[in-house]
Write a protein that holds these residues in place. Structure first.
Motif, PDB file in Angstrom:
ATOM      1  N   SER A  94       0.841  -1.198   0.000  1.00  0.00           N
ATOM      2  CA  SER A  94       0.000   0.000   0.000  1.00  0.00           C
ATOM      3  C   SER A  94       0.877   1.249   0.000  1.00  0.00           C
ATOM      4  CB  SER A  94      -0.890   0.025   1.238  1.00  0.00           C
ATOM      5  OG  SER A  94      -1.749  -1.087   1.239  1.00  0.00           O
ATOM      6  N   PRO A  95       0.400   2.300  -0.650  1.00  0.00           N
ATOM      7  CA  PRO A  95       1.140   3.567  -0.578  1.00  0.00           C
ATOM      8  C   PRO A  95       0.963   4.168   0.820  1.00  0.00           C
ATOM      9  CG  PRO A  95      -0.881   3.838  -1.850  1.00  0.00           C
ATOM     10  CD  PRO A  95      -0.786   2.392  -1.488  1.00  0.00           C
ATOM     11  N   LEU A  96       2.060   4.247   1.579  1.00  0.00           N
ATOM     12  CA  LEU A  96       1.991   4.702   2.963  1.00  0.00           C
ATOM     13  C   LEU A  96       2.758   6.005   3.137  1.00  0.00           C
ATOM     14  CD1 LEU A  96       2.728   1.277   4.686  1.00  0.00           C
ATOM     15  CD2 LEU A  96       0.489   2.349   4.367  1.00  0.00           C
ATOM     16  N   ASP A  97       2.230   6.864   3.981  1.00  0.00           N
ATOM     17  CA  ASP A  97       2.963   8.080   4.314  1.00  0.00           C
ATOM     18  C   ASP A  97       4.097   7.716   5.274  1.00  0.00           C
ATOM     19  OD1 ASP A  97       1.745   7.651   6.762  1.00  0.00           O
ATOM     20  OD2 ASP A  97       0.411   9.379   6.620  1.00  0.00           O
ATOM     21  N   GLU A  98       4.802   8.722   5.728  1.00  0.00           N
ATOM     22  CA  GLU A  98       5.951   8.492   6.600  1.00  0.00           C
ATOM     23  C   GLU A  98       5.559   7.760   7.885  1.00  0.00           C
ATOM     24  OE1 GLU A  98       9.030  11.507   8.303  1.00  0.00           O
ATOM     25  OE2 GLU A  98       8.766  11.938   6.151  1.00  0.00           O
ATOM     26  N   ALA A  99       4.445   8.161   8.468  1.00  0.00           N
ATOM     27  CA  ALA A  99       3.972   7.521   9.696  1.00  0.00           C
ATOM     28  C   ALA A  99       3.601   6.063   9.437  1.00  0.00           C
ATOM     29  CB  ALA A  99       2.774   8.279  10.263  1.00  0.00           C
ATOM     30  N   GLY A 100       2.985   5.805   8.301  1.00  0.00           N
ATOM     31  CA  GLY A 100       2.635   4.431   7.942  1.00  0.00           C
ATOM     32  C   GLY A 100       3.861   3.571   7.730  1.00  0.00           C
ATOM     33  N   GLN A 101       4.877   4.140   7.096  1.00  0.00           N
ATOM     34  CA  GLN A 101       6.120   3.400   6.880  1.00  0.00           C
ATOM     35  C   GLN A 101       6.819   3.104   8.213  1.00  0.00           C
ATOM     36  OE1 GLN A 101       8.358   5.722   4.055  1.00  0.00           O
ATOM     37  NE2 GLN A 101       6.953   5.254   2.376  1.00  0.00           N
TER      38      GLN A 101
END
Length: 134
Positions: free
Chosen positions: A70-77
């Motif tokens: 999934s395309p994740l933002d910095e927090a998701g990564q």
């Protein structure tokens, strides 16, 4: 066990996949131990393992698999990296459960052997004398 193995095959990061395969292997050994020695199910580590940790661990790995592409933002990564570390800790925790079960079996063997030996020495004192001669 099969679910963890199946999920491991879906993980693209080979290090994480290897950890999840390791979880499946440890789980297989834990459940084999429970089948051979059901009283280990009553150990404190076993109860928390079965009541909470197993389901939560499955949920973490499943969610990791679902989010890995999934395309994740910095927090998701960052959360995915935390999940990778958690997966390693899960494996280590399950290994600790297995170790505790094995140690309990060793303690039981020691106690049973000691008690039986003492009972035989009382009932058959000649065994002690024969043993002393050797």
């Amino acid at each position: 066990v099969n679910e963890f193995s199946s999920l491991a095959m879906k993980i693209e990061n080979s290090d994480v996949a290897q950890e999840v395969h390791g979880i499946a292997e440890v789980l297989e050994r834990i459940f084999k131990n429970y089948a051979q020695d059901p009283k280990d199910l009553h150990l404190g580590v076993s109860r928390s393992f079965l009541e909470t940790n197993l389901l939560r661990s499955m949920r973490i790995v499943e969610t990791y698999v679902n989010l890995q592409n999934s395309p994740l933002d910095e927090a998701g990564q960052a959360t995915m990296q935390e999940a990778e570390e958690a997966i390693t800790q899960i494996k280590n925790g399950f290994e600790a459960v297995l170790t505790e079960c094995i140690q309990d079996n060793v303690r039981q063997l020691n106690m049973d052997s000691h008690v039986l030996t003492k009972m035989l020495e009382v009932k058959f004192p000649q065994i002690v004398k024969e043993k002393e001669k050797k």
